[in-house]
Design an enzyme around this catalytic site. Structure first.
Site, PDB file in Angstrom:
ATOM      1  N   ASP A 177       0.794  -1.418  -0.282  1.00 60.30           N
ATOM      2  CA  ASP A 177      -0.119   0.105   0.125  1.00 60.30           C
ATOM      3  C   ASP A 177       1.088   1.184  -0.460  1.00 60.30           C
ATOM      4  O   ASP A 177       1.703   0.996   0.741  1.00 60.30           O
ATOM      5  CB  ASP A 177      -0.702  -0.355   1.193  1.00 60.30           C
ATOM      6  N   ASP A 186      -0.129   5.227   0.667  1.00 59.71           N
ATOM      7  CA  ASP A 186      -0.543   6.326   1.913  1.00 59.71           C
ATOM      8  C   ASP A 186      -0.198   4.988   3.701  1.00 59.71           C
ATOM      9  O   ASP A 186      -1.077   4.510   3.609  1.00 59.71           O
ATOM     10  CB  ASP A 186      -1.717   6.306   1.360  1.00 59.71           C
ATOM     11  N   GLY A 241      -7.603   4.295   3.191  1.00 61.01           N
ATOM     12  CA  GLY A 241      -7.500   2.858   1.754  1.00 61.01           C
ATOM     13  C   GLY A 241      -8.484   3.375   1.040  1.00 61.01           C
ATOM     14  O   GLY A 241      -9.255   2.890  -0.253  1.00 61.01           O
ATOM     15  N   ARG A 284     -11.815   8.827  -2.881  1.00 61.91           N
ATOM     16  CA  ARG A 284     -11.499  10.110  -2.984  1.00 61.91           C
ATOM     17  C   ARG A 284     -13.316  10.032  -2.491  1.00 61.91           C
ATOM     18  O   ARG A 284     -13.506  10.840  -2.176  1.00 61.91           O
ATOM     19  CB  ARG A 284     -10.900  10.638  -4.232  1.00 61.91           C
ATOM     20  N   SER A 314      -5.271   5.488  -4.379  1.00 58.92           N
ATOM     21  CA  SER A 314      -4.677   6.512  -4.800  1.00 58.92           C
ATOM     22  C   SER A 314      -4.200   6.684  -6.313  1.00 58.92           C
ATOM     23  O   SER A 314      -3.647   5.938  -7.464  1.00 58.92           O
ATOM     24  CB  SER A 314      -2.805   7.105  -4.164  1.00 58.92           C
ATOM     25  N   ASN A 320      -3.058   9.509  -7.594  1.00 59.79           N
ATOM     26  CA  ASN A 320      -2.350  10.478  -7.781  1.00 59.79           C
ATOM     27  C   ASN A 320      -0.339   9.061  -7.169  1.00 59.79           C
ATOM     28  O   ASN A 320       0.104  10.520  -6.948  1.00 59.79           O
ATOM     29  CB  ASN A 320      -2.149  11.442  -6.179  1.00 59.79           C
ATOM     30  N   ASP A 338      -2.237  -0.407   6.014  1.00 66.70           N
ATOM     31  CA  ASP A 338      -2.018   0.406   7.664  1.00 66.70           C
ATOM     32  C   ASP A 338      -3.680   0.485   7.555  1.00 66.70           C
ATOM     33  O   ASP A 338      -3.656   1.275   8.663  1.00 66.70           O
ATOM     34  CB  ASP A 338      -1.281   1.714   6.820  1.00 66.70           C
TER      35      ASP A 338
HETATM   36  P1  B16 Z   1      -6.786   9.636  -3.823  1.00 64.62           P
HETATM   37  P2  B16 Z   1      -3.521   3.871  -0.452  1.00 64.62           P
HETATM   38  C1  B16 Z   1      -5.132   6.118  -0.502  1.00 64.62           C
HETATM   39  O1  B16 Z   1      -4.242   5.633  -0.493  1.00 64.62           O
HETATM   40  C2  B16 Z   1      -5.505   6.903   0.863  1.00 64.62           C
HETATM   41  O2  B16 Z   1      -5.282   6.479   1.706  1.00 64.62           O
HETATM   42  C3  B16 Z   1      -6.721   7.201   1.166  1.00 64.62           C
HETATM   43  O3  B16 Z   1      -7.335   8.493   1.915  1.00 64.62           O
HETATM   44  C4  B16 Z   1      -7.846   7.998  -0.287  1.00 64.62           C
HETATM   45  O4  B16 Z   1      -8.790   8.876  -0.303  1.00 64.62           O
HETATM   46  C5  B16 Z   1      -6.972   7.308  -1.401  1.00 64.62           C
HETATM   47  O5  B16 Z   1      -6.521   6.502  -1.459  1.00 64.62           O
HETATM   48  C6  B16 Z   1      -7.128   8.123  -2.743  1.00 64.62           C
HETATM   49  O6  B16 Z   1      -6.272   9.001  -2.886  1.00 64.62           O
HETATM   50  O7  B16 Z   1      -7.041  10.809  -3.981  1.00 64.62           O
HETATM   51  O8  B16 Z   1      -5.040  10.735  -4.589  1.00 64.62           O
HETATM   52  O9  B16 Z   1      -6.565   9.192  -5.222  1.00 64.62           O
HETATM   53  O10 B16 Z   1      -3.685   4.224   1.353  1.00 64.62           O
HETATM   54  O11 B16 Z   1      -4.666   3.499  -0.904  1.00 64.62           O
HETATM   55  O12 B16 Z   1      -2.130   3.760  -0.911  1.00 64.62           O
HETATM   56 MG    MG Z   2      -2.686   2.892   3.750  1.00 66.36          MG
END
Ligand code: B16
Ligand code: MG
Length: 212
Positions: free
Chosen positions: A9, A11, A46, A49, A116, A118, A170
């Protein structure tokens, strides 16, 4: 060795963009007068958005149209991307970098499994552009964690079966996703307390003890 690949993962595992997500969502929530705090923020780990926005709007008395929600999510993402520009390779800890190098030296394939959109921007900010063998992220899935799609796609990209891959997470939603996809999992933070996690970890470097 028990596994052929590790799916990380992003974030909360490789780096700590969660604080930037929080700040960006907080600014947006304050603007529309909706209560938001770190406890609610934990439920967003996780989660995609748009689903994150729905969780935040549970506290709103007003109903928002799909278009308004798109605009809010867009605005939050612009704020978030601005904050991401503060990140540099110094935001990649020595512990994470050294552990990744050791896992690679052991012959393991290394992939990302993140919700994400991003992901590539973040990896480039912290100096990991091109480091991972495969990247499965918010841009190639239709259902976010706890659905297993992001990890199933990562395993497909690696041309491996789920039982050959270990997922590192996490978030509770991430462990649920790993379990649903037939993956063993290792959990950091709140995910280490999940009843179905295969290996609770105390720190990132602890992964080395699990795979050896
Ligand atoms: P984005 P992961 C997740 O990352 C974040 O934990 C979560 O809080 C967020 O909303 C999601 O990515 C989408 O992110 O807005 O950048 O597309 O923990 O799956 O790496
Ligand atoms: Mg995460």
């Amino acid at each position: 060795m028990k596994y052929k690949a590790i799916i990380f993962d992003l974030d909360g595992v490789i780096c700590f963009t969660d604080k930037y997500h929080y700040l960006a969502w907080k600014e947006m929530a304050d603007e529309i007068g909706v209560y938001f705090d770190e406890v609610i923020n934990n439920r967003l780990r996780g989660v995609s958005r748009m689903e994150s926005l729905d969780i935040i709007l549970e506290r709103s008395e007003k109903e928002y149209s799909a278009k308004e929600k798109e605009e809010m999510a867009f605005k939050k993402n612009e704020l978030y991307k601005k904050l991401l520009m503060q990140m540099t390779p110094a935001d990649l800890s020595d512990e994470v970098k050294n552990s990744l190098d050791k896992l690679r030296a052991m012959g393991l394939k290394l992939a990302i499994g993140s919700s994400s959109k991003n992901t590539k921007l973040i990896l480039s900010r912290i100096g990991l552009e091109g480091f991972f063998d495969e990247i499965s992220d918010g841009t190639n899935i239709t259902k976010s964690k706890p659905d297993p799609e992001v990890f199933v796609k990562a395993a497909q990209m690696l041309k491996l079966d789920p039982e050959d891959c270990l997922v590192i997470e996490d978030a509770e939603a991430g462990i649920d996703a790993a379990v649903a996809g037939g993956f063993d999992s290792a959990g950091l933070g709140e995910a280490s307390k999940h009843g179905k996690v295969t290996y609770p970890l105390k720190s990132f470097a602890d992964i080395l003890n699990v795979v050896e």
